[in-house]
Write a protein that holds these residues in place. Sequence first.
Motif, mmCIF file in Angstrom:
data_model
loop_
_atom_site.group_PDB
_atom_site.id
_atom_site.type_symbol
_atom_site.label_atom_id
_atom_site.label_comp_id
_atom_site.label_asym_id
_atom_site.label_seq_id
_atom_site.Cartn_x
_atom_site.Cartn_y
_atom_site.Cartn_z
ATOM 1 N N LEU A 68 0.824 -1.208 0.000
ATOM 2 C CA LEU A 68 0.000 0.000 0.000
ATOM 3 C C LEU A 68 0.859 1.260 0.000
ATOM 4 O O LEU A 68 0.547 2.249 -0.678
ATOM 5 C CB LEU A 68 -0.920 0.001 1.220
ATOM 6 C CG LEU A 68 -2.128 -0.927 1.174
ATOM 7 C CD1 LEU A 68 -2.860 -0.899 2.509
ATOM 8 C CD2 LEU A 68 -3.078 -0.543 0.042
ATOM 9 N N GLU A 69 1.954 1.230 0.742
ATOM 10 C CA GLU A 69 2.846 2.392 0.790
ATOM 11 C C GLU A 69 3.451 2.676 -0.582
ATOM 12 O O GLU A 69 3.532 3.832 -1.020
ATOM 13 C CB GLU A 69 3.958 2.143 1.808
ATOM 14 C CG GLU A 69 4.989 3.261 1.889
ATOM 15 C CD GLU A 69 6.240 2.846 2.647
ATOM 16 O OE1 GLU A 69 7.249 3.560 2.527
ATOM 17 O OE2 GLU A 69 6.207 1.816 3.343
ATOM 18 N N ASP A 72 0.696 3.932 -3.307
ATOM 19 C CA ASP A 72 -0.109 5.102 -2.957
ATOM 20 C C ASP A 72 0.101 6.244 -3.957
ATOM 21 O O ASP A 72 1.222 6.674 -4.211
ATOM 22 C CB ASP A 72 0.258 5.591 -1.551
ATOM 23 C CG ASP A 72 -0.574 6.781 -1.120
ATOM 24 O OD1 ASP A 72 -1.807 6.732 -1.267
ATOM 25 O OD2 ASP A 72 0.018 7.778 -0.652
ATOM 26 N N GLY A 73 -0.987 6.720 -4.559
ATOM 27 C CA GLY A 73 -0.932 7.840 -5.484
ATOM 28 C C GLY A 73 -0.447 7.518 -6.872
ATOM 29 O O GLY A 73 -0.272 8.428 -7.698
ATOM 30 N N CYS A 95 -4.824 -2.401 -4.755
ATOM 31 C CA CYS A 95 -5.177 -1.311 -5.673
ATOM 32 C C CYS A 95 -6.605 -0.823 -5.431
ATOM 33 O O CYS A 95 -6.881 0.382 -5.510
ATOM 34 C CB CYS A 95 -5.003 -1.771 -7.118
ATOM 35 S SG CYS A 95 -3.276 -1.909 -7.636
ATOM 36 N N GLU A 97 -8.103 -0.901 -2.546
ATOM 37 C CA GLU A 97 -8.056 -0.154 -1.296
ATOM 38 C C GLU A 97 -7.429 1.224 -1.487
ATOM 39 O O GLU A 97 -7.920 2.226 -0.951
ATOM 40 C CB GLU A 97 -7.272 -0.958 -0.253
ATOM 41 C CG GLU A 97 -7.241 -0.310 1.120
ATOM 42 C CD GLU A 97 -6.544 -1.173 2.157
ATOM 43 O OE1 GLU A 97 -6.122 -0.624 3.204
ATOM 44 O OE2 GLU A 97 -6.408 -2.408 1.934
ATOM 45 N N ALA A 98 -6.358 1.268 -2.284
ATOM 46 C CA ALA A 98 -5.659 2.542 -2.501
ATOM 47 C C ALA A 98 -6.297 3.381 -3.602
ATOM 48 O O ALA A 98 -5.911 4.539 -3.802
ATOM 49 C CB ALA A 98 -4.196 2.277 -2.851
#
Length: 417
Positions: A68-69, A72-73, A95, A97-98
């Motif tokens: 996730l880190e 992110d973005g 993906c 979740e983010a």
Amino acid sequence: MTARRVVFIGAAGEMARVAVERFAKADGDWHLVLCDIRPEVLQPLVERLPTGRASVRRLDLYDHRNLLEVIDGAALVVLGAGPYIRTSEPVITACLEAKVPYLDFDDDVESTQHALSLHAKAKEAGIPVYVGCGASPGMSNVLVADAASELDTVEDIDLGWLVGDERPNVGRAVLQHLMHIAAGDCLTWENGGPAVHESYVETTTLQMGGGVGEILLYETAHPEPTTLPRRYPGARRIRCVGGLDPAPFNGLARGLGLAVQDGRLTTDEAVDYILDVLNNRFFGNVRALRAMLGGMVAQVRRGESGAGTLIRFLVLSALRRRYTWRGGLIARVSGTRDGRPAVAVRRTPVGGPDTYLVASMGTLTGTACAAFMVLALDEAGKHTGAFAPEDWAAPEKFYTALERVGTPRHEIVESVR
């Protein structure tokens, strides 16, 4: 303007490296984050890319928090690590979740079906989940859509792939996939509905391009016959056939695949043995040797290959000789045009070591993936949900994307009637 981050997971794989290098040929405001469990092997790849356009991260894709880190973005997350029956679910979950777009070149039926079942969740997250964006599936689906556009009705669809002699440079995940499709259930589309066949049993011939000509191919458990009926529900038959060149490789695959299915070998044992064979070591595992020879002899007995072809293959292999690489893709669609029976064909027109697109399985899959990446970034914000290639990649836009990643136009596609 801040460059868009494209996260590529499993970037150290052979096909993934091709995808990365060729994606880098396309213009765009992007920065590649190359991730792998072995980041040290990625440095030579980074050095071949334009300065400052890529960075390296160590990533275990099963470490959800770290995953996730990293994503992110991101403007796009690309999964190149297989086998997808194990790797796609955790990455797609992250993906969603983010809320970042996802793309892969998944060629396994089960994981493809799972990904497409997440359509509602992807729409809710406001992102696209693009699956099967390689050669087969991937470019093969686009060739079908292109050919079918010539017809008023679609009745039968045959997709074909051929992979040549790549000794010894074949990745482990590729061989695991081969064992997965060389025996066992093959979900297909027959008589206007879903059906189950035995993979690598039924055969047909197709007239491949690139100097290959007419060649015998085997029905294989690939995702296309499970995704294309959503676009062509009235089709009578949709099947994916494929093969290995030279022909005795098909007997090798079938023999070892049956041994795995019957419990005489584990998948790892079969893959280890194929890697030995690819390096001209035949006698390490006697059970695997027997399975391989049994598959080759059965192939000759069924008339799928000649005894002379098998003997020549074994002799040349003992002499550490390879065959000139041959391969490519074809889509043959039959139906009606203006009320009359008609056939439309799209296929790769050239192939072999001196070509750009179809020089190997890795160049074909990796280049196609790079083109899908370009197209996905071009169409950012236009799609939400889970999609197979035929759902979103318009043929002419895809062919243009192939040119943008370096493919000469004359190598991409030819039409045959």
